[in-house]
Design a protein around this motif. Structure first.
Motif, mmCIF file in Angstrom:
data_model
loop_
_atom_site.group_PDB
_atom_site.id
_atom_site.type_symbol
_atom_site.label_atom_id
_atom_site.label_comp_id
_atom_site.label_asym_id
_atom_site.label_seq_id
_atom_site.Cartn_x
_atom_site.Cartn_y
_atom_site.Cartn_z
ATOM 1 N N THR A 1 27.430 84.287 56.793
ATOM 2 C CA THR A 1 26.040 84.915 56.985
ATOM 3 C C THR A 1 24.767 84.213 56.892
ATOM 4 O O THR A 1 24.724 83.455 57.156
ATOM 5 C CB THR A 1 25.923 85.197 54.893
ATOM 6 N N TYR B 1 20.474 85.599 57.091
ATOM 7 C CA TYR B 1 19.746 86.371 55.795
ATOM 8 C C TYR B 1 18.647 85.729 56.277
ATOM 9 O O TYR B 1 18.265 84.816 56.709
ATOM 10 C CB TYR B 1 19.577 86.297 54.063
ATOM 11 N N ASN C 1 19.364 79.833 55.759
ATOM 12 C CA ASN C 1 19.088 80.554 55.890
ATOM 13 C C ASN C 1 20.894 81.159 56.067
ATOM 14 O O ASN C 1 21.291 82.372 56.764
ATOM 15 C CB ASN C 1 18.180 81.145 56.568
ATOM 16 N N ASN D 1 19.641 94.341 45.026
ATOM 17 C CA ASN D 1 18.754 93.108 45.878
ATOM 18 C C ASN D 1 19.098 92.116 46.459
ATOM 19 O O ASN D 1 19.278 91.455 45.970
ATOM 20 C CB ASN D 1 16.943 93.426 45.394
ATOM 21 N N ASN D 2 19.676 92.023 47.865
ATOM 22 C CA ASN D 2 20.472 91.277 48.207
ATOM 23 C C ASN D 2 20.307 90.940 49.525
ATOM 24 O O ASN D 2 21.173 90.021 50.408
ATOM 25 C CB ASN D 2 22.052 91.510 48.504
ATOM 26 N N GLU D 3 19.019 90.849 50.410
ATOM 27 C CA GLU D 3 18.138 90.797 51.451
ATOM 28 C C GLU D 3 17.526 89.505 52.026
ATOM 29 O O GLU D 3 17.776 88.977 52.879
ATOM 30 C CB GLU D 3 17.796 92.104 51.435
ATOM 31 N N THR D 4 17.436 89.235 50.675
ATOM 32 C CA THR D 4 16.575 87.873 51.013
ATOM 33 C C THR D 4 17.036 86.392 49.853
ATOM 34 O O THR D 4 17.850 87.001 49.159
ATOM 35 C CB THR D 4 15.211 88.108 50.769
ATOM 36 N N PRO E 1 22.320 84.952 49.671
ATOM 37 C CA PRO E 1 23.366 86.124 50.212
ATOM 38 C C PRO E 1 24.437 85.413 50.657
ATOM 39 O O PRO E 1 24.612 84.758 51.451
ATOM 40 C CB PRO E 1 22.979 87.542 51.031
ATOM 41 N N ARG F 1 26.305 87.408 45.938
ATOM 42 C CA ARG F 1 25.289 87.512 46.174
ATOM 43 C C ARG F 1 25.409 85.879 45.483
ATOM 44 O O ARG F 1 26.115 86.318 44.265
ATOM 45 C CB ARG F 1 24.089 87.813 45.363
#
Length: 532
Positions: free
Chosen positions: A118, A120, A140, A244-247, A269, A274
């Motif tokens: 992953t 992000y 990240n 919401n799982n983008e940040t 993420p 998550r």
């Protein structure tokens, strides 16, 4: 039935049972009732011959250093109590830190790309009163431990390494010319109805490396039952259903003190959902609560933290653990021919949990150092201790850890820790990414620290004075010593680096000592860090 019992009982793998076993260990640590191992002794008789140059106990992190050493031509054996395989939960790290896998030829570019499960951006630091700080490219990257360890295992075997799975360390005898390591090989039943069989093996090696973690029998014996100076408790889950799982969140707090602790959160993420963690810093006082109790608070607070109801989530995995920290770290083994790495060594900040990031950061240094130690036969306790030197950049973080925790009977303004952290991080944000980013990756540098403290003291003098009674005068004096040593190391490293051509003319054994001091000054001042 509690929330923890209800939710964990529905997750495959019986995590509730694992949680309670971890709590038994945590209780033993708090009460100082864990048995003290005595698995290592010394004998004056020589071994005369050895089968290996290095035997490494503990394969999860040990395979990293084992592979680099095997690729350099050393005879290496890695022991793993079970099967050497990664867990499903990703390891978070920054992309720049992963370059060492390419530099050491552990992974190809394609393999490294495959290992990244992953990625992000951005990541957040969050505090009460809607205070938010956003950063990019910090922790990240989610690395897939299953793929990473399988790839490294294959590379290790290709390089001639010996992997002994289902093999447990039992004891060791240190001789003048080597170490006799007694291990037990556990055989799985070949036919239904057969019982497990065990076979003892003696491995003769020049050097024994302990990568078995915080509760390694070697570490427990070396520390002689000492209680940790601090502990980080962590619980969490990986779940699907978050809209919401983008940040991600590197560091978040939204509650005041409770249970004589400040609660902090992380969220990332994951490949299959998550991941959210609740963690806190405390001491090992017998009155401290259990991991199961912390998990109960986690489930009660998670809806507020992520703005979602529990029934909307499908929980895939439960995550929990505790990480004891010692001021006497990194650990210098009081024995010849024995050396600790990873969590065993305590070579990470008391603010972090888990040793993967620290292991990766020091992998190049440890590879070169152990290679030189083996080449020049510098395997005495004194010589090996230089591979885990005093690091002011690590020691100064103890005051930060202390300022983020509260004693069992200590009285503190419930919002003081949040106010302090929000203020300091806002000042760091104003100073810019070169100040903020290294700190978020557990790297403390003298100039950055000085600028941050000066700016905070000038703009918020009252807040600084509140810290003194919280952390105590002794802690403050000790921190001041480490702070000035950080400055000293910052100056010593570039000066010593200019002398490298002169020292390269010395015999290899003398070069070993020069490079260990050079690395101590470099890493001890955070000058190994390079901005991504």
């Amino acid at each position: 039935m509690s929330l923890t019992e209800e939710i964990l009982s529905q997750i495959p793998g019986n995590p509730l049972n694992g949680l309670r076993k971890a709590d038994e260990l945590w209780t033993g640590l708090k009460n100082n009732s864990l048995p003290l191992p005595n698995t290592v002794k010394e004998e004056s008789q020589r071994l005369e011959t050895v089968d290996y140059d290095v035997v490494i106990g503990g394969g999860t992190l040990g395979i990293l250093i084992g592979t680099t050493l095997a690729m350099k031509g050393w005879r290496v054996a890695v022991l793993e109590r079970g099967k050497l395989q990664g867990r499903e939960q990703e390891w978070n790290i920054s992309r720049k830190e992963l370059e060492v896998f390419i530099d050491l030829n552990l992974l190809s570019e394609v393999e490294l790309k495959t290992a990244i499960a992953t990625e992000y951006n951005p990541a957040r630091l969050s505090f009460p009163n809607n205070i938010e700080i956003w950063v990019k490219d910090v922790l990240n990257i989610g690395v897939d431990p299953v793929y990473l360890l399988e790839t490294l295992k294959n590379r290790f075997l290709e390089a001639g390494g010996i992997l002994l799975e289902n093999t447990a360390y039992e004891s060791a005898i240190i001789h003048p010319d080597g170490v006799a390591v007694n291990v037990t090989e556990i055989h799985s039943p070949r036919l239904a109805g057969e019982g497990l069989g065990e076979r003892s093996i003696i491995l003769k090696t020049r050097l024994l490396i302990d990568a078995m973690g915080n509760f390694s029998p070697l570490v427990r014996q070396a520390r002689q039952g000492q209680k940790p100076d601090a502990v980080c408790l962590v619980v969490g889950t990986c779940a699907t259903g978050y809209p919401n799982n983008e940040t991600g969140d590197i560091f978040a707090s939204f509650t005041p003190l409770q249970n004589q602790c400040q609660y902090f959160w992380e969220a990332f993420p994951a490949r299959d959902g998550r991941t959210t963690y609740l963690f806190t810093y405390l001491d090992a006082d017998p009155q401290r609560f259990s991991l199961e109790s912390l998990f109960e608070d986690y489930f009660k607070l998670l809806p507020e933290y992520q703005q979602i109801e529990l029934h909307q989530l499908t929980f895939k995995r439960a995550l929990f653990g505790f990480f004891p920290c010692y001021k006497n770290s990194p650990l210098k083994m009081p024995l010849n021919r024995v050396f600790a790495i990873g969590d065993s060594s305590g070579n990470q900040s008391p603010l972090s949990f888990g040793g993967f990031g620290a292991m990766v950061r020091h992998l190049q240094r440890l590879t070169n150092g152990i290679d030189q130690a083996l080449t020049t036969d510098q395997l005495s306790q004194n010589a090996l201790s230089l591979l885990q030197p005093y690091q002011p950049s690590l020691s100064v973080t103890w005051l930060f850890q202390r300022s983020m925790s509260v004693g069992v009977k200590q009285t503190l303004n419930p919002e003081q820790i949040n106010q302090l952290l929000a203020t300091v991080f806002q000042e760091m944000e104003e100073l810019g990414e070169p100040i903020l980013k290294p700190f978020l990756q557990d790297v403390v540098q003298f100039l950055a620290l000085t600028k941050t403290l000066s700016k905070t003291a000038i703009n918020h003098p009252g807040l600084i004075f509140k810290i003194i009674p919280q952390v105590g005068l002794t802690s403050l004096i000790n921190w001041t010593i480490h702070y000035w040593n950080l400055g000293l190391y910052t100056g010593l490293y570039p000066v010593a680096k200019t002398l490298e051509p002169l020292f390269q003319k010395l015999p290899p054994a003398s070069q070993y000592y020069y490079y260990r001091w050079l690395e101590a000054w470099q890493y001890g001042s955070g000058q190994d860090y390079h901005q991504s």
